[in-house]
Design a protein around this motif. Sequence first.
Motif, PDB file in Angstrom:
ATOM      1  N   MET A 227     -31.895  81.211 -67.524  1.00 51.30           N
ATOM      2  CA  MET A 227     -32.570  81.340 -68.817  1.00 51.30           C
ATOM      3  C   MET A 227     -32.320  80.096 -69.656  1.00 51.30           C
ATOM      4  N   THR A 228     -33.365  79.628 -70.345  1.00 45.39           N
ATOM      5  CA  THR A 228     -33.212  78.490 -71.244  1.00 45.39           C
ATOM      6  C   THR A 228     -32.470  78.936 -72.496  1.00 45.39           C
ATOM      7  N   ALA A 229     -31.320  78.314 -72.763  1.00 44.68           N
ATOM      8  CA  ALA A 229     -30.537  78.646 -73.953  1.00 44.68           C
ATOM      9  C   ALA A 229     -30.967  77.809 -75.145  1.00 44.68           C
ATOM     10  N   ILE A 230     -31.153  76.504 -74.922  1.00 46.30           N
ATOM     11  CA  ILE A 230     -31.486  75.581 -76.005  1.00 46.30           C
ATOM     12  C   ILE A 230     -32.734  74.786 -75.615  1.00 46.30           C
ATOM     13  N   ASN A 231     -33.691  74.746 -76.518  1.00 48.89           N
ATOM     14  CA  ASN A 231     -34.912  73.983 -76.288  1.00 48.89           C
ATOM     15  C   ASN A 231     -35.182  73.128 -77.524  1.00 48.89           C
ATOM     16  N   VAL A 232     -35.165  71.808 -77.340  1.00 47.16           N
ATOM     17  CA  VAL A 232     -35.385  70.872 -78.448  1.00 47.16           C
ATOM     18  C   VAL A 232     -36.553  69.963 -78.084  1.00 47.16           C
ATOM     19  N   LYS A 233     -37.503  69.843 -79.005  1.00 50.84           N
ATOM     20  CA  LYS A 233     -38.684  69.008 -78.767  1.00 50.84           C
ATOM     21  C   LYS A 233     -38.927  68.090 -79.963  1.00 50.84           C
ATOM     22  N   GLY A 234     -38.997  66.790 -79.706  1.00 48.65           N
ATOM     23  CA  GLY A 234     -39.412  65.812 -80.703  1.00 48.65           C
ATOM     24  C   GLY A 234     -38.628  65.874 -81.997  1.00 48.65           C
ATOM     25  N   LEU A 235     -37.289  65.850 -81.898  1.00 49.38           N
ATOM     26  CA  LEU A 235     -36.441  65.987 -83.077  1.00 49.38           C
ATOM     27  C   LEU A 235     -36.237  64.635 -83.754  1.00 49.38           C
ATOM     28  N   TYR A 236     -36.508  64.590 -85.054  1.00 50.24           N
ATOM     29  CA  TYR A 236     -36.293  63.415 -85.886  1.00 50.24           C
ATOM     30  C   TYR A 236     -35.427  63.798 -87.083  1.00 50.24           C
ATOM     31  N   VAL A 237     -34.444  62.953 -87.394  1.00 49.61           N
ATOM     32  CA  VAL A 237     -33.579  63.165 -88.549  1.00 49.61           C
ATOM     33  C   VAL A 237     -33.361  61.829 -89.228  1.00 49.61           C
ATOM     34  N   SER A 238     -33.387  61.810 -90.561  1.00 53.09           N
ATOM     35  CA  SER A 238     -33.125  60.570 -91.286  1.00 53.09           C
ATOM     36  C   SER A 238     -32.274  60.857 -92.511  1.00 53.09           C
ATOM     37  N   TYR A 239     -31.543  59.811 -92.949  1.00 48.97           N
ATOM     38  CA  TYR A 239     -30.755  59.855 -94.169  1.00 48.97           C
ATOM     39  C   TYR A 239     -31.299  58.816 -95.138  1.00 48.97           C
ATOM     40  N   PHE A 240     -31.808  59.253 -96.290  1.00 43.54           N
ATOM     41  CA  PHE A 240     -32.287  58.333 -97.327  1.00 43.54           C
ATOM     42  C   PHE A 240     -33.243  57.292 -96.743  1.00 43.54           C
ATOM     43  N   GLY A 241     -34.101  57.761 -95.851  1.00 39.20           N
ATOM     44  CA  GLY A 241     -35.100  56.884 -95.256  1.00 39.20           C
ATOM     45  C   GLY A 241     -34.628  56.105 -94.052  1.00 39.20           C
ATOM     46  N   ASN A 242     -33.342  56.206 -93.714  1.00 35.23           N
ATOM     47  CA  ASN A 242     -32.807  55.513 -92.540  1.00 35.23           C
ATOM     48  C   ASN A 242     -32.799  56.448 -91.343  1.00 35.23           C
ATOM     49  N   GLU A 243     -33.405  56.023 -90.285  1.00 37.57           N
ATOM     50  CA  GLU A 243     -33.524  56.848 -89.084  1.00 37.57           C
ATOM     51  C   GLU A 243     -32.170  57.089 -88.438  1.00 37.57           C
ATOM     52  N   ALA A 244     -31.824  58.340 -88.190  1.00 38.43           N
ATOM     53  CA  ALA A 244     -30.562  58.699 -87.548  1.00 38.43           C
ATOM     54  C   ALA A 244     -30.789  59.266 -86.154  1.00 38.43           C
TER      55      ALA A 244
END
Length: 247
Positions: free
Chosen positions: A1-18
């Motif tokens: 069974m799939t426990a975790i599925n992540v697709k196309g995740l983007y995160v940024s801090y104050f406009g800076n890509e993390a």
Amino acid sequence: MTAINVKGLYVSYFGNEAINNISFQTNTGTILGIIGPNGAGKSTLLKSLLSLIPTDRGVIEYYGKPVKETRNKIAYVPQRSDIDWDFPITVLDTVVIGTYPKLGLFKRPKQKDREWAYHCLEKVGMSDFGKRQIGELSGGQQQRVFLARALAQETEMLFLDEPFVGIDASSEQTIITILRELRNLGKTIVIVHHDLNKAASYFDEILLINKELVSYGKAQDVLKPNNITKAYSGQLSFLKELGVNLS
């Protein structure tokens, strides 16, 4: 069974890509290591997976559902540096807190909950320290206690952020042994880690990142010289100091 599925995740801090467009899937009964150089976004990724920090966009699912519907299936052990060790609480009461999510609103823990917490302390070899203030313990002891608190939650998944930093070898071995036992029971474990030399023996799968996904898969497939060189570009002297073989 799939426990975790992540697709196309983007995160940024104050406009800076993390975190830039990270996608992966992992099944139940897996120990997944998140590996990468300093500043790669490892802890940021872990916190975003738990909705502890906002994401720009992307899909995060646990057993096919969003995190807000599956929080009771997840336990989280933060970095030791994120914890107030001066807070006046005993070791046993720290672990009892792990039973709160199952108690219901405004309900106090009962004797059976304290007995369960004590059992979890026994599991990590800390039952003799129940009356100590949490700040009196060594780093390794503190980490064992917070693992016990996570065990007290009786969840399907555990997320740990740098659990082996600043602890003794005995505590590290105790913790990884318990995590392997949980994996064998079908639990899914996600660990942010920095030691490449132990990654192959600690993790079933590795997510190698440097803000974006460098490689993901079985540990022996990810930890190839070309992948490591790509992820740690500019830090090759650091890798040589660690004794990592890049040939």
